[in-house]
Write a protein that holds these residues in place. Sequence first.
Motif, PDB file in Angstrom:
ATOM      1  N   LYS A 112      31.213  48.979  42.632  1.00 19.88           N
ATOM      2  CA  LYS A 112      32.219  49.396  42.322  1.00 19.88           C
ATOM      3  C   LYS A 112      33.705  49.013  43.069  1.00 19.88           C
ATOM      4  CE  LYS A 112      31.920  53.536  45.089  1.00 19.88           C
ATOM      5  NZ  LYS A 112      31.731  55.099  44.817  1.00 19.88           N
ATOM      6  N   SER A 113      33.456  48.556  44.200  1.00 16.49           N
ATOM      7  CA  SER A 113      34.481  48.156  45.063  1.00 16.49           C
ATOM      8  C   SER A 113      34.889  46.395  44.784  1.00 16.49           C
ATOM      9  CB  SER A 113      34.174  48.052  46.420  1.00 16.49           C
ATOM     10  OG  SER A 113      33.077  47.354  46.730  1.00 16.49           O
ATOM     11  N   ILE A 114      34.208  46.009  43.753  1.00 17.46           N
ATOM     12  CA  ILE A 114      34.747  44.393  43.004  1.00 17.46           C
ATOM     13  C   ILE A 114      36.006  44.625  42.562  1.00 17.46           C
ATOM     14  CG2 ILE A 114      33.924  42.774  41.366  1.00 17.46           C
ATOM     15  CD1 ILE A 114      32.015  43.038  43.326  1.00 17.46           C
ATOM     16  N   THR A 115      36.792  43.672  43.430  1.00 13.24           N
ATOM     17  CA  THR A 115      38.272  43.218  42.991  1.00 13.24           C
ATOM     18  C   THR A 115      38.459  41.853  43.038  1.00 13.24           C
ATOM     19  OG1 THR A 115      38.913  43.557  45.025  1.00 13.24           O
ATOM     20  CG2 THR A 115      39.020  45.667  43.682  1.00 13.24           C
ATOM     21  N   ASP A 116      39.474  41.452  42.324  1.00 14.71           N
ATOM     22  CA  ASP A 116      40.107  40.221  42.511  1.00 14.71           C
ATOM     23  C   ASP A 116      41.478  40.330  41.692  1.00 14.71           C
ATOM     24  OD1 ASP A 116      40.837  37.384  41.623  1.00 14.71           O
ATOM     25  OD2 ASP A 116      38.881  36.969  42.481  1.00 14.71           O
ATOM     26  N   PRO A 117      42.296  39.656  42.044  1.00 12.63           N
ATOM     27  CA  PRO A 117      43.579  39.761  41.207  1.00 12.63           C
ATOM     28  C   PRO A 117      43.599  39.001  39.958  1.00 12.63           C
ATOM     29  CG  PRO A 117      43.871  38.420  43.297  1.00 12.63           C
ATOM     30  CD  PRO A 117      42.696  39.171  43.516  1.00 12.63           C
ATOM     31  N   ASP A 118      42.697  38.269  39.889  1.00 12.80           N
ATOM     32  CA  ASP A 118      42.535  37.387  38.805  1.00 12.80           C
ATOM     33  C   ASP A 118      41.410  38.237  37.844  1.00 12.80           C
ATOM     34  OD1 ASP A 118      41.302  36.009  36.630  1.00 12.80           O
ATOM     35  OD2 ASP A 118      42.226  34.176  37.598  1.00 12.80           O
ATOM     36  N   LEU A 119      41.734  39.017  36.745  1.00  9.18           N
ATOM     37  CA  LEU A 119      40.672  39.733  36.022  1.00  9.18           C
ATOM     38  C   LEU A 119      39.524  38.883  35.476  1.00  9.18           C
ATOM     39  CD1 LEU A 119      43.136  42.612  34.403  1.00  9.18           C
ATOM     40  CD2 LEU A 119      41.313  42.857  36.341  1.00  9.18           C
ATOM     41  N   CYS A 120      39.791  37.786  35.160  1.00  8.90           N
ATOM     42  CA  CYS A 120      38.625  36.830  34.662  1.00  8.90           C
ATOM     43  C   CYS A 120      37.622  36.640  35.829  1.00  8.90           C
ATOM     44  CB  CYS A 120      39.235  35.520  34.204  1.00  8.90           C
ATOM     45  SG  CYS A 120      40.304  35.415  32.757  1.00  8.90           S
ATOM     46  N   GLU A 121      38.084  36.224  37.038  1.00  4.47           N
ATOM     47  CA  GLU A 121      37.266  36.303  38.212  1.00  4.47           C
ATOM     48  C   GLU A 121      36.658  37.904  38.590  1.00  4.47           C
ATOM     49  OE1 GLU A 121      36.375  33.464  39.490  1.00  4.47           O
ATOM     50  OE2 GLU A 121      37.745  32.222  38.807  1.00  4.47           O
ATOM     51  N   ALA A 122      37.386  38.674  38.351  1.00  3.78           N
ATOM     52  CA  ALA A 122      36.989  40.304  38.740  1.00  3.78           C
ATOM     53  C   ALA A 122      35.849  40.343  37.366  1.00  3.78           C
ATOM     54  CB  ALA A 122      37.899  41.137  38.750  1.00  3.78           C
ATOM     55  N   SER A 123      35.815  39.921  36.461  1.00  6.86           N
ATOM     56  CA  SER A 123      34.820  40.314  35.543  1.00  6.86           C
ATOM     57  C   SER A 123      33.540  39.681  35.526  1.00  6.86           C
ATOM     58  CB  SER A 123      35.332  40.058  34.005  1.00  6.86           C
ATOM     59  OG  SER A 123      36.379  41.007  33.549  1.00  6.86           O
ATOM     60  N   ALA A 124      33.638  38.387  36.097  1.00 14.12           N
ATOM     61  CA  ALA A 124      32.500  37.870  36.508  1.00 14.12           C
ATOM     62  C   ALA A 124      31.787  38.237  37.657  1.00 14.12           C
ATOM     63  CB  ALA A 124      32.796  36.117  36.558  1.00 14.12           C
ATOM     64  N   LYS A 125      32.688  38.556  38.661  1.00 12.99           N
ATOM     65  CA  LYS A 125      31.979  38.969  39.886  1.00 12.99           C
ATOM     66  C   LYS A 125      31.449  40.411  39.441  1.00 12.99           C
ATOM     67  CE  LYS A 125      35.525  37.163  43.094  1.00 12.99           C
ATOM     68  NZ  LYS A 125      36.394  37.284  44.004  1.00 12.99           N
ATOM     69  N   MET A 126      31.862  41.190  38.715  1.00 10.87           N
ATOM     70  CA  MET A 126      31.248  42.343  38.407  1.00 10.87           C
ATOM     71  C   MET A 126      30.035  42.185  37.648  1.00 10.87           C
ATOM     72  SD  MET A 126      31.181  45.601  38.514  1.00 10.87           S
ATOM     73  CE  MET A 126      32.451  46.824  38.495  1.00 10.87           C
TER      74      MET A 126
END
Length: 152
Positions: A112-126
């Motif tokens: 749940k703490s996955i973040t990234d200012p780039d939502l494309c990157e955040a989606s892949a990280k999640m």
Amino acid sequence: MKSFYSFVLIFGILLSNALALTPEEKHEAEKKILDECKGSVGATNNDVNSILERKTPTEYKGKCLLKCAHEKIGLIQDGKFSIDSFKAFGEKELGNDMKAVGVFNEMLDACKSITDPDLCEASAKMMDCMIKEGLKRGVDPKKGIKESIASN
């Protein structure tokens, strides 16, 4: 293809109408929303198929394809993931299987703490985090959480 990780892709479709769908219908619903997103982000059929195979995208267009699906289904709100939407999905998808819901919530808490200012990157990280956390708990991304737990 019945899979726990379908929630990573197509939560909204599944939330709204998939509880009565067969595994094949769920797969088609996932493919449909990914195909809808494909053109807007310049993704390819290979990007769609990779996500359907439960592989975290490595190419930027694939990551944005995943982000588009997350946005369409309401998992990204106000520029970040909605953990409440994730939890609601897990509860609906897993029904009254409290063991599966518990495993799902453990995985989500770890991610749940996955973040990234780039939502494309955040989606892949999640997606990557949920797959890794699932594997730690014996969840096969292609089988799904219920099926994986039942076979343990």
